[in-house]
Design a protein around this motif. Structure first.
Motif, mmCIF file in Angstrom:
data_model
loop_
_atom_site.group_PDB
_atom_site.id
_atom_site.type_symbol
_atom_site.label_atom_id
_atom_site.label_comp_id
_atom_site.label_asym_id
_atom_site.label_seq_id
_atom_site.Cartn_x
_atom_site.Cartn_y
_atom_site.Cartn_z
ATOM 1 N N GLY A 14 6.507 -28.081 33.751
ATOM 2 C CA GLY A 14 6.829 -28.914 32.600
ATOM 3 C C GLY A 14 6.217 -28.514 31.279
ATOM 4 N N LYS A 15 5.653 -27.325 31.170
ATOM 5 C CA LYS A 15 5.042 -26.902 29.908
ATOM 6 C C LYS A 15 6.055 -26.845 28.775
ATOM 7 C CE LYS A 15 3.531 -23.059 31.664
ATOM 8 N NZ LYS A 15 3.897 -23.095 33.074
ATOM 9 N N THR A 16 7.222 -26.292 29.051
ATOM 10 C CA THR A 16 8.238 -26.145 28.010
ATOM 11 C C THR A 16 8.781 -27.503 27.585
ATOM 12 O OG1 THR A 16 8.823 -23.953 28.830
ATOM 13 C CG2 THR A 16 10.448 -25.054 27.436
ATOM 14 N N VAL A 17 9.058 -28.373 28.532
ATOM 15 C CA VAL A 17 9.574 -29.708 28.210
ATOM 16 C C VAL A 17 8.515 -30.519 27.463
ATOM 17 C CG1 VAL A 17 10.402 -31.874 29.209
ATOM 18 C CG2 VAL A 17 11.245 -29.698 30.086
ATOM 19 N N THR A 18 7.269 -30.413 27.885
ATOM 20 C CA THR A 18 6.186 -31.105 27.186
ATOM 21 C C THR A 18 6.054 -30.584 25.763
ATOM 22 O OG1 THR A 18 5.002 -31.508 29.251
ATOM 23 C CG2 THR A 18 3.704 -31.598 27.226
ATOM 24 N N THR A 19 6.131 -29.270 25.606
ATOM 25 C CA THR A 19 6.067 -28.674 24.270
ATOM 26 C C THR A 19 7.199 -29.193 23.400
ATOM 27 O OG1 THR A 19 4.993 -26.690 25.130
ATOM 28 C CG2 THR A 19 6.093 -26.487 22.988
ATOM 29 N N ALA A 20 8.408 -29.271 23.956
ATOM 30 C CA ALA A 20 9.555 -29.774 23.200
ATOM 31 C C ALA A 20 9.358 -31.232 22.802
ATOM 32 C CB ALA A 20 10.837 -29.600 24.011
ATOM 33 N N ALA A 21 8.814 -32.041 23.695
ATOM 34 C CA ALA A 21 8.589 -33.451 23.384
ATOM 35 C C ALA A 21 7.564 -33.614 22.261
ATOM 36 C CB ALA A 21 8.136 -34.200 24.635
ATOM 37 N N VAL A 22 6.485 -32.864 22.327
ATOM 38 C CA VAL A 22 5.474 -32.920 21.275
ATOM 39 C C VAL A 22 6.054 -32.409 19.953
ATOM 40 C CG1 VAL A 22 3.246 -31.973 20.528
ATOM 41 C CG2 VAL A 22 3.540 -32.775 22.880
ATOM 42 N N ALA A 23 6.823 -31.341 20.015
ATOM 43 C CA ALA A 23 7.447 -30.790 18.806
ATOM 44 C C ALA A 23 8.418 -31.793 18.197
ATOM 45 C CB ALA A 23 8.167 -29.482 19.135
ATOM 46 N N ALA A 24 9.220 -32.449 19.032
ATOM 47 C CA ALA A 24 10.175 -33.447 18.528
ATOM 48 C C ALA A 24 9.450 -34.609 17.864
ATOM 49 C CB ALA A 24 11.063 -33.944 19.666
ATOM 50 N N ALA A 25 8.345 -35.049 18.450
ATOM 51 C CA ALA A 25 7.563 -36.138 17.855
ATOM 52 C C ALA A 25 6.982 -35.723 16.509
ATOM 53 C CB ALA A 25 6.455 -36.568 18.813
ATOM 54 N N ALA A 26 6.486 -34.494 16.426
ATOM 55 C CA ALA A 26 5.941 -34.002 15.161
ATOM 56 C C ALA A 26 7.034 -33.882 14.102
ATOM 57 C CB ALA A 26 5.247 -32.658 15.371
ATOM 58 N N LEU A 27 8.200 -33.401 14.497
ATOM 59 C CA LEU A 27 9.325 -33.310 13.561
ATOM 60 C C LEU A 27 9.722 -34.695 13.070
ATOM 61 C CD1 LEU A 27 11.536 -30.634 15.353
ATOM 62 C CD2 LEU A 27 10.367 -30.360 13.158
ATOM 63 N N ALA A 28 9.762 -35.651 13.977
ATOM 64 C CA ALA A 28 10.125 -37.023 13.606
ATOM 65 C C ALA A 28 9.112 -37.628 12.637
ATOM 66 C CB ALA A 28 10.251 -37.888 14.858
ATOM 67 N N ALA A 29 7.875 -37.160 12.710
ATOM 68 C CA ALA A 29 6.827 -37.633 11.805
ATOM 69 C C ALA A 29 6.816 -36.864 10.483
ATOM 70 C CB ALA A 29 5.464 -37.513 12.491
ATOM 71 N N GLY A 30 7.792 -35.975 10.309
ATOM 72 C CA GLY A 30 7.913 -35.248 9.057
ATOM 73 C C GLY A 30 7.099 -33.975 8.966
ATOM 74 N N GLN A 31 6.560 -33.513 10.079
ATOM 75 C CA GLN A 31 5.768 -32.285 10.063
ATOM 76 C C GLN A 31 6.659 -31.074 10.337
ATOM 77 O OE1 GLN A 31 2.842 -33.121 13.087
ATOM 78 N NE2 GLN A 31 1.482 -34.100 11.626
ATOM 79 N N SER A 32 6.236 -29.923 9.846
ATOM 80 C CA SER A 32 6.911 -28.691 10.220
ATOM 81 C C SER A 32 6.235 -28.189 11.498
ATOM 82 C CB SER A 32 6.831 -27.644 9.111
ATOM 83 O OG SER A 32 5.494 -27.322 8.834
ATOM 84 N N VAL A 33 7.014 -27.547 12.340
ATOM 85 C CA VAL A 33 6.506 -27.147 13.656
ATOM 86 C C VAL A 33 6.865 -25.687 13.929
ATOM 87 C CG1 VAL A 33 6.642 -27.584 16.141
ATOM 88 C CG2 VAL A 33 6.776 -29.503 14.537
ATOM 89 N N ALA A 34 5.887 -24.949 14.431
ATOM 90 C CA ALA A 34 6.102 -23.600 14.927
ATOM 91 C C ALA A 34 5.641 -23.582 16.376
ATOM 92 C CB ALA A 34 5.327 -22.583 14.107
#
Length: 88
Positions: A14-34
């Motif tokens: 689940g590393k990739t799915v967890t990474t995607a979930a964290v990235a989506a949350a950061a994007l929703a909070a208005g942050q840029s994500v790499a």
């Protein structure tokens, strides 16, 4: 700029799915994500890797990959067997 490292010792845990979930949350909070996948193994050069999957699941993140090795093995072993430099 905060840095979050998601790691695990197995495959398909689940590393990739967890990474995607964290990235989506950061994007929703208005942050840029790499997203950086240090070593992708078991994927041909023309196939989509884990960083690409994070983009598909999370949205507009900036994906990067340092190395790609053909065999689905631990990165150091895969690099050695492919005659390629390992990621340090």
């Amino acid at each position: 700029m905060p840095v979050l490292v998601i790691t695990g010792t197995g495959t398909e845990i689940g590393k990739t799915v967890t990474t995607a979930a964290v990235a989506a949350a950061a994007l929703a909070a208005g942050q840029s994500v790499a997203v950086l996948k240090a070593a992708q193994t078991g994927v041909r050069p023309d196939e989509r890797g884990d960083a690409d999957e994070v983009v598909r699941l999370a949205g507009p993140v900036t994906p990067a990959e340092l190395a790609r090795y053909p065999e689905p093995l631990a990165p150091g072993t895969a690099a050695r067997r492919a005659g390629m430099a390992p990621v340090h």
